[in-house]
Design a protein around this motif. Structure first.
Motif, PDB file in Angstrom:
ATOM      1  N   ASN A 130     -35.700 -72.067  32.234  1.00 42.34           N
ATOM      2  CA  ASN A 130     -37.119 -72.138  32.598  1.00 42.34           C
ATOM      3  C   ASN A 130     -37.655 -70.839  33.181  1.00 42.34           C
ATOM      4  N   LYS A 131     -36.756 -69.908  33.504  1.00 39.99           N
ATOM      5  CA  LYS A 131     -37.220 -68.657  34.124  1.00 39.99           C
ATOM      6  C   LYS A 131     -38.050 -67.850  33.126  1.00 39.99           C
ATOM      7  N   TYR A 132     -39.115 -67.227  33.645  1.00 38.50           N
ATOM      8  CA  TYR A 132     -39.970 -66.405  32.795  1.00 38.50           C
ATOM      9  C   TYR A 132     -39.468 -64.963  32.741  1.00 38.50           C
ATOM     10  N   ASP A 133     -38.821 -64.536  33.826  1.00 41.98           N
ATOM     11  CA  ASP A 133     -38.499 -63.113  33.972  1.00 41.98           C
ATOM     12  C   ASP A 133     -37.239 -63.027  34.815  1.00 41.98           C
ATOM     13  N   ARG A 134     -36.215 -62.389  34.312  1.00 41.62           N
ATOM     14  CA  ARG A 134     -34.942 -62.391  35.052  1.00 41.62           C
ATOM     15  C   ARG A 134     -34.972 -61.532  36.305  1.00 41.62           C
ATOM     16  N   TYR A 135     -35.990 -60.654  36.442  1.00 37.01           N
ATOM     17  CA  TYR A 135     -36.067 -59.817  37.646  1.00 37.01           C
ATOM     18  C   TYR A 135     -36.987 -60.402  38.711  1.00 37.01           C
ATOM     19  N   ASN A 136     -37.836 -61.316  38.296  1.00 39.27           N
ATOM     20  CA  ASN A 136     -38.749 -61.909  39.268  1.00 39.27           C
ATOM     21  C   ASN A 136     -38.122 -63.182  39.805  1.00 39.27           C
ATOM     22  N   TRP A 137     -37.970 -63.259  41.124  1.00 42.92           N
ATOM     23  CA  TRP A 137     -37.296 -64.407  41.702  1.00 42.92           C
ATOM     24  C   TRP A 137     -38.237 -65.359  42.426  1.00 42.92           C
ATOM     25  N   THR A 138     -39.445 -65.507  41.842  1.00 44.46           N
ATOM     26  CA  THR A 138     -40.301 -66.608  42.264  1.00 44.46           C
ATOM     27  C   THR A 138     -39.915 -67.797  41.386  1.00 44.46           C
ATOM     28  N   ALA A 139     -39.393 -68.866  42.007  1.00 43.19           N
ATOM     29  CA  ALA A 139     -39.027 -70.032  41.196  1.00 43.19           C
ATOM     30  C   ALA A 139     -40.311 -70.727  40.749  1.00 43.19           C
ATOM     31  N   ASN A 140     -40.412 -70.997  39.449  1.00 46.03           N
ATOM     32  CA  ASN A 140     -41.611 -71.671  38.951  1.00 46.03           C
ATOM     33  C   ASN A 140     -41.479 -73.184  39.135  1.00 46.03           C
ATOM     34  N   ALA A 141     -42.496 -73.916  38.711  1.00 48.51           N
ATOM     35  CA  ALA A 141     -42.538 -75.370  38.957  1.00 48.51           C
ATOM     36  C   ALA A 141     -41.319 -76.077  38.357  1.00 48.51           C
ATOM     37  N   ALA A 142     -40.926 -75.660  37.151  1.00 48.99           N
ATOM     38  CA  ALA A 142     -39.789 -76.318  36.491  1.00 48.99           C
ATOM     39  C   ALA A 142     -38.481 -76.024  37.233  1.00 48.99           C
TER      40      ALA A 142
ATOM     41  N   ILE B 206     -25.115 -82.782  53.245  1.00 52.61           N
ATOM     42  CA  ILE B 206     -25.275 -81.947  52.045  1.00 52.61           C
ATOM     43  C   ILE B 206     -25.957 -80.648  52.445  1.00 52.61           C
ATOM     44  N   CYS B 207     -25.416 -79.524  51.961  1.00 42.99           N
ATOM     45  CA  CYS B 207     -26.116 -78.265  52.163  1.00 42.99           C
ATOM     46  C   CYS B 207     -26.241 -77.538  50.837  1.00 42.99           C
ATOM     47  N   ALA B 208     -27.194 -76.608  50.780  1.00 44.47           N
ATOM     48  CA  ALA B 208     -27.503 -75.945  49.518  1.00 44.47           C
ATOM     49  C   ALA B 208     -27.666 -74.450  49.753  1.00 44.47           C
ATOM     50  N   ASP B 209     -27.058 -73.675  48.851  1.00 43.75           N
ATOM     51  CA  ASP B 209     -27.059 -72.214  48.974  1.00 43.75           C
ATOM     52  C   ASP B 209     -27.925 -71.605  47.868  1.00 43.75           C
ATOM     53  N   MET B 210     -28.731 -70.590  48.229  1.00 45.69           N
ATOM     54  CA  MET B 210     -29.545 -69.900  47.228  1.00 45.69           C
ATOM     55  C   MET B 210     -29.131 -68.435  47.085  1.00 45.69           C
ATOM     56  N   HIS B 211     -28.033 -68.047  47.769  1.00 44.18           N
ATOM     57  CA  HIS B 211     -27.430 -66.719  47.628  1.00 44.18           C
ATOM     58  C   HIS B 211     -28.419 -65.564  47.780  1.00 44.18           C
ATOM     59  N   GLY B 212     -29.424 -65.765  48.602  1.00 47.80           N
ATOM     60  CA  GLY B 212     -30.353 -64.670  48.900  1.00 47.80           C
ATOM     61  C   GLY B 212     -31.098 -64.138  47.695  1.00 47.80           C
ATOM     62  N   ARG B 213     -31.326 -64.983  46.695  1.00 49.47           N
ATOM     63  CA  ARG B 213     -31.849 -64.471  45.434  1.00 49.47           C
ATOM     64  C   ARG B 213     -33.363 -64.614  45.281  1.00 49.47           C
ATOM     65  N   TYR B 214     -33.970 -65.488  46.068  1.00 48.67           N
ATOM     66  CA  TYR B 214     -35.381 -65.821  45.801  1.00 48.67           C
ATOM     67  C   TYR B 214     -36.312 -65.080  46.751  1.00 48.67           C
ATOM     68  N   ASP B 215     -37.605 -65.274  46.531  1.00 51.75           N
ATOM     69  CA  ASP B 215     -38.586 -64.613  47.396  1.00 51.75           C
ATOM     70  C   ASP B 215     -39.117 -65.599  48.434  1.00 51.75           C
ATOM     71  N   ALA B 216     -39.972 -65.092  49.297  1.00 47.91           N
ATOM     72  CA  ALA B 216     -40.441 -65.911  50.418  1.00 47.91           C
ATOM     73  C   ALA B 216     -41.283 -67.095  49.951  1.00 47.91           C
ATOM     74  N   VAL B 217     -42.090 -66.887  48.913  1.00 47.88           N
ATOM     75  CA  VAL B 217     -42.922 -67.987  48.382  1.00 47.88           C
ATOM     76  C   VAL B 217     -42.029 -69.156  47.978  1.00 47.88           C
ATOM     77  N   THR B 218     -40.953 -68.841  47.247  1.00 51.27           N
ATOM     78  CA  THR B 218     -40.027 -69.868  46.787  1.00 51.27           C
ATOM     79  C   THR B 218     -39.320 -70.524  47.973  1.00 51.27           C
ATOM     80  N   ALA B 219     -38.907 -69.700  48.937  1.00 54.57           N
ATOM     81  CA  ALA B 219     -38.187 -70.231  50.099  1.00 54.57           C
ATOM     82  C   ALA B 219     -39.044 -71.266  50.833  1.00 54.57           C
ATOM     83  N   HIS B 220     -40.316 -70.923  51.059  1.00 52.11           N
ATOM     84  CA  HIS B 220     -41.212 -71.871  51.737  1.00 52.11           C
ATOM     85  C   HIS B 220     -41.343 -73.151  50.921  1.00 52.11           C
TER      86      HIS B 220
END
Ligand SMILES: [Mg+2]
Length: 423
Positions: free
Chosen positions: A203-215, A237-251
């Motif tokens: 579902n990713k649009y761009d492999r360098y942009n780490w804003t997770a989209n709706a999908a 349960i805990c979940a790891d995102m490996h520091g890959r996303y941006d602040a918009v996605t994190a929120h």
């Protein structure tokens, strides 16, 4: 003058006697008597004679040899590629010294390396392995488990969470998450970790942009919701995102996951800008956990001061070692923050971490890997005569030192090609 003369006369007579009979040097009988007292070693005359190392996959194993036929082993992870000469250089600095002054040797290496990068990265990872080996050695020399040298234990067994390591699958589905959660629960674990980041999410649009989209956000929610539904409300349960996303996605994801009541959300954004973590932690009830990419207690000071995190997870195989791990835990404790170490080492590193986890009041939980149970390498590279993990807990070793030995012959077949192996 008379005394001076008699002393000179006595010394020269002793020297003559020593020359004539080397076995009757003055004082030697007393030393022999001390050495006849049953004990593990002669700690007062223990000296480091050599520091050697070997590499397998992501781990560096350091072995410190002494003049008394005892040795200590330590492990470092992640920041270890290309560190062979660093091990030799730092090892040479401690040769000839007593390994029992662990904090002093740590500080000598750290401070003398200030202009060589001793604040983080490879330097601190190698220092971590050396420091851990010194604790193992000190424990063996004195006949005490490492936790005892750290001030004693708060607990006899240490709770661990099962990292499902589903990243080893190609694009795990929500069903994979549910099955892995049930598998871990059946094995007796009461806490489980999953990875949410997917570099190859179609579902990713761009492999360098780490804003997770709706999908992508929906995929993450569905995966964790399936795990939660499979194991019920009382398994953590805990979940790891490996520091890959941006602040918009994190929120967005932290808010979205609130109904699932996670134990924590780990590194939703990269680790460098801790002020962003403050904004995320303030915006959600999902606990935020950070720390495996921070070095030394200094790396945790600012995040704790500003309240940027809810839980800290230093990696004791790269943040500076066991003493530094204890300092980080104690620092976090001043802010009532729990200590939940990251752990991707072998069982040697796991048990080394266990000693620190036992020795601090604010220990929460330690990482454990599902692949320890499926990949034979992990059993072959160490030796330990007890049970590794039982119903989600590791029993603290009572043997002198860490309690786990590396098995060099078992390790050799997994050694990184082209690298010296304990030479
Ligand atoms: Mg992580």
């Amino acid at each position: 003058m008379r005394n001076h003369n008699s002393r000179r006369s006595f010394i020269s007579q002793a020297a003559i006697a020593a020359t004539l009979s080397p076995l009757s040097i003055f004082g030697q009988g007393y030393e022999r008597a001390i050495d006849r007292i049953p004990k593990v070693s002669s700690p007062s005359s223990l000296k480091i004679t050599a520091v050697k190392c070997g590499y397998i996959r992501g781990s560096l194993f350091v072995k410190i040899y002494t003049n008394q036929d005892i040795w200590g082993c330590g492990e470092a992870v992640d920041a270890v590629a290309g560190t062979y000469y660093l091990v030799k250089i730092l090892g040479a600095r401690i040769e000839g010294q007593s390994p029992l002054n662990v904090h002093r040797l740590f500080e000598d290496i750290r401070k003398s390396g200030f202009f060589q990068g001793a604040q983080s990265g490879m330097y601190v990872a190698v220092l971590s392995a050396i420091e851990t080996a010194l604790w193992d050695l000190a424990g063996k020399a004195l006949g005490l488990p490492v936790y005892q040298l750290l001030g004693g234990k708060f607990r006899d067994k240490v709770r661990v969470y099962c990292d499902t390591a589903l990243y080893q699958y190609n694009l795990p589905t929500a069903t994979d998450f549910a099955e892995a959660a049930l598998d871990a629960k059946k094995m007796g674990f009461n806490a489980i970790k999953f990875d949410l980041d997917q570099a190859n999410d179609p579902n990713k649009y761009d492999r360098y942009n780490w804003t997770a989209n709706a999908a992508e956000l929906q995929r993450m929610y569905d995966q964790l919701a399936a795990a939660r539904q499979a194991v019920g409300p009382n398994i953590d349960i805990c979940a790891d995102m490996h520091g890959r996303y941006d602040a918009v996605t994190a929120h967005a994801i932290a808010k979205r996951l609130e109904p699932l009541n996670l134990m924590w959300l780990e590194e939703p954004v990269p680790a460098e800008n801790i002020e962003v973590y403050k904004l995320i932690a303030d915006s959600t009830t999902t606990p935020i956990c950070v720390g495996e990419n921070q070095y030394l207690a200094y790396g945790f000071r600012r995040m704790l001061e500003i309240g940027a995190v809810d839980i800290v997870m230093p990696d004791l195989q790269k943040c500076g070692g066991l003493g530094e791990g204890q300092r980080i835990a104690n620092l976090a404790n001043l802010y009532y923050i729990p200590f939940a170490p990251h752990m991707v080492a072998s069982f040697l590193g796991a048990m080394a971490s266990v000693h620190v986890c036992a020795a601090v009041p604010n220990f929460m939980i330690l990482e454990w890997q599902r692949y320890f149970h499926s990949q034979p390498m992990f059993r072959e590279i160490v030796s330990y005569d007890g049970e590794w993990v039982k119903k989600g807990y590791i029993t603290v070793s009572e043997k002198p030192g860490i309690g786990v030995e590396i098995n060099e012959s078992g390790m050799k077949k997994y050694a990184v090609p082209g690298m010296p192996f304990f030479e």
